[in-house]
Design a protein around this motif. Structure first.
Motif, short mmCIF file in Angstrom:
data_model
loop_
_atom_site.label_atom_id
_atom_site.label_comp_id
_atom_site.label_asym_id
_atom_site.label_seq_id
_atom_site.Cartn_x
_atom_site.Cartn_y
_atom_site.Cartn_z
N ILE A 1 12.21 9.03 -6.66
CA ILE A 1 11.59 8.36 -7.81
C ILE A 1 10.43 7.47 -7.38
CG2 ILE A 1 11.99 6.69 -9.68
CD1 ILE A 1 14.90 7.73 -9.70
N MET A 2 10.59 6.80 -6.24
CA MET A 2 9.58 5.85 -5.79
C MET A 2 8.23 6.51 -5.52
SD MET A 2 10.40 2.74 -5.95
CE MET A 2 9.02 2.10 -5.01
N ARG A 3 8.22 7.82 -5.29
CA ARG A 3 6.94 8.51 -5.07
C ARG A 3 6.02 8.32 -6.27
NH1 ARG A 3 9.49 14.37 -3.63
NH2 ARG A 3 10.93 13.74 -1.98
N ASN A 4 6.57 8.42 -7.47
CA ASN A 4 5.76 8.29 -8.67
C ASN A 4 5.47 6.83 -9.02
OD1 ASN A 4 5.66 11.05 -8.90
ND2 ASN A 4 7.28 11.18 -10.42
N VAL A 5 6.39 5.95 -8.66
CA VAL A 5 6.13 4.52 -8.86
C VAL A 5 4.94 4.09 -8.00
CG1 VAL A 5 7.06 2.19 -8.53
CG2 VAL A 5 8.54 4.01 -9.43
N VAL A 6 4.88 4.59 -6.78
CA VAL A 6 3.79 4.23 -5.87
C VAL A 6 2.44 4.69 -6.42
CG1 VAL A 6 2.80 4.72 -3.59
CG2 VAL A 6 5.22 4.12 -3.79
N VAL A 7 2.42 5.86 -7.05
CA VAL A 7 1.16 6.34 -7.64
C VAL A 7 0.67 5.35 -8.70
CG1 VAL A 7 0.06 8.16 -9.00
CG2 VAL A 7 1.70 8.77 -7.22
N PHE A 8 1.58 4.88 -9.54
CA PHE A 8 1.22 3.89 -10.57
C PHE A 8 0.72 2.60 -9.93
CE2 PHE A 8 2.50 0.27 -13.24
CZ PHE A 8 1.74 0.53 -14.38
N ASP B 1 -0.60 2.20 -7.04
CA ASP B 1 -1.90 2.44 -6.39
C ASP B 1 -3.04 2.41 -7.41
OD1 ASP B 1 -0.73 2.62 -3.92
OD2 ASP B 1 -0.76 4.81 -3.83
N ILE B 2 -2.80 2.95 -8.61
CA ILE B 2 -3.81 2.91 -9.66
C ILE B 2 -4.12 1.45 -10.03
CG2 ILE B 2 -4.25 3.40 -12.11
CD1 ILE B 2 -2.75 6.04 -11.73
N ILE B 3 -3.08 0.64 -10.16
CA ILE B 3 -3.27 -0.77 -10.48
C ILE B 3 -4.02 -1.49 -9.37
CG2 ILE B 3 -2.12 -2.95 -11.02
CD1 ILE B 3 -1.92 -0.77 -13.21
N SER B 4 -3.61 -1.25 -8.12
CA SER B 4 -4.26 -1.90 -6.97
C SER B 4 -5.74 -1.52 -6.88
CB SER B 4 -3.55 -1.52 -5.67
OG SER B 4 -2.24 -2.03 -5.65
N ALA B 5 -6.04 -0.24 -7.12
CA ALA B 5 -7.43 0.21 -7.06
C ALA B 5 -8.25 -0.44 -8.17
CB ALA B 5 -7.48 1.74 -7.18
N GLY B 6 -7.64 -0.62 -9.35
CA GLY B 6 -8.35 -1.28 -10.45
C GLY B 6 -8.62 -2.73 -10.18
N VAL B 7 -7.69 -3.40 -9.50
CA VAL B 7 -7.90 -4.80 -9.11
C VAL B 7 -9.03 -4.87 -8.08
CG1 VAL B 7 -6.87 -6.78 -7.93
CG2 VAL B 7 -5.52 -5.49 -9.60
N LYS B 8 -9.00 -3.98 -7.10
CA LYS B 8 -10.01 -3.98 -6.04
C LYS B 8 -11.40 -3.71 -6.59
CE LYS B 8 -10.97 -1.93 -1.51
NZ LYS B 8 -10.50 -0.94 -0.48
N SER B 9 -11.50 -2.82 -7.58
CA SER B 9 -12.81 -2.47 -8.15
C SER B 9 -13.32 -3.53 -9.12
CB SER B 9 -12.72 -1.13 -8.88
OG SER B 9 -11.91 -1.23 -10.04
N GLY B 10 -12.44 -4.45 -9.51
CA GLY B 10 -12.83 -5.48 -10.46
C GLY B 10 -12.59 -5.11 -11.91
N ASP B 11 -12.06 -3.90 -12.16
CA ASP B 11 -11.76 -3.49 -13.53
C ASP B 11 -10.58 -4.27 -14.09
OD1 ASP B 11 -13.74 -1.49 -13.82
OD2 ASP B 11 -12.52 -0.07 -12.67
N PHE B 12 -9.61 -4.58 -13.25
CA PHE B 12 -8.42 -5.31 -13.68
C PHE B 12 -8.44 -6.73 -13.12
CE2 PHE B 12 -5.97 -1.01 -13.43
CZ PHE B 12 -6.60 -0.58 -14.58
N SER B 13 -7.73 -7.60 -13.77
CA SER B 13 -7.61 -8.99 -13.32
C SER B 13 -6.99 -9.04 -11.93
CB SER B 13 -6.74 -9.78 -14.30
OG SER B 13 -6.40 -11.04 -13.77
#
Length: 209
Positions: A126-133, A135-147
């Motif tokens: 299950i954690m394989r798919n949690v990690v994908v989610f 990673d999407i959040i982390s990438a959005g934070v890094k790009s400045g799209d997310f808080s």
């Protein structure tokens, strides 16, 4: 010949998924699964080795297929973090609402207080798919799209917790929401669009800078 073998294995897993959802891992047996599937025990053991092998094969089939889809979203550099999040939510809701037997079976096993080797194996899948989610959040934070003040772990709890409440406590959630959440027409016409809209609005309010 190979297609016949694949079709037979898929049939066994479809039947086993329903048996495990109804009776749980401990209540099911190879004899019962083989009888319900209309195959002999020798064939079932040949394909999967044991009851645990059948159980894990169900998880691998459901989760691995979904993971390929989610990875495709996460690795798509042509869209921004918001679009990735929208597509993730759409794919996630379509998948989890359509597979009630699997998610009832899943929740039954991972909600046990006693930790076992089997629950460890399920958790890793299950954690394989949690990690994908995540990673999407982390990438959005890094790009400045997310808080930058995002709590990734609580976001996971929000997404998966909402699903668990609705799908795994249908007698309560149906009363709260106002219609039978297990009815297929309600799922397709009402529940899925409503869940997608709710989660996207919720996450947008939390994630935006």
């Amino acid at each position: 010949m190979e297609k016949d073998k694949t079709d037979k294995k898929d049939h066994i897993l479809d039947v086993a998924e329903k048996v495990f959802a109804e009776l749980g891992y401990d209540g099911a047996s190879i004899r019962l699964i083989s009888g319900e599937a209309g195959v002999n025990m020798a064939m079932l053991n040949y394909y999967f080795g044991s009851k645990e092998g059948v159980f894990l094969a169900i998880f691998e089939r459901r989760i691995s297929t979904f993971q390929s889809l989610l990875l495709g979203i996460g690795n798509d550099d042509s869209i921004n973090a918001w679009d990735k999040l929208d597509r993730y939510i759409d794919s996630y809701i379509d998948k989890v609402v359509n597979n009630n037997c699997f998610h009832i079976m899943l929740n039954r096993e991972i909600s046990k207080s006693k930790k076992t080797e089997l629950t460890d194996k399920i958790t890793e899948i299950i954690m394989r798919n949690v990690v994908v989610f995540q990673d999407i959040i982390s990438a959005g934070v890094k790009s400045g799209d997310f808080s930058k003040d995002v709590d990734r772990e609580m976001l996971v709890a929000t997404i998966f917790g909402t699903k668990n409440y609705i799908i795994n406590t249908p007698h309560i959630s149906s009363r709260v929401i106002g219609y039978d959440v297990l009815d297929k027409d309600n799922q397709d016409e009402k529940l899925k669009p409503r869940l997608k809209t709710y989660l996207k609005k919720l996450l947008k309010a939390y994630l935006q800078n």
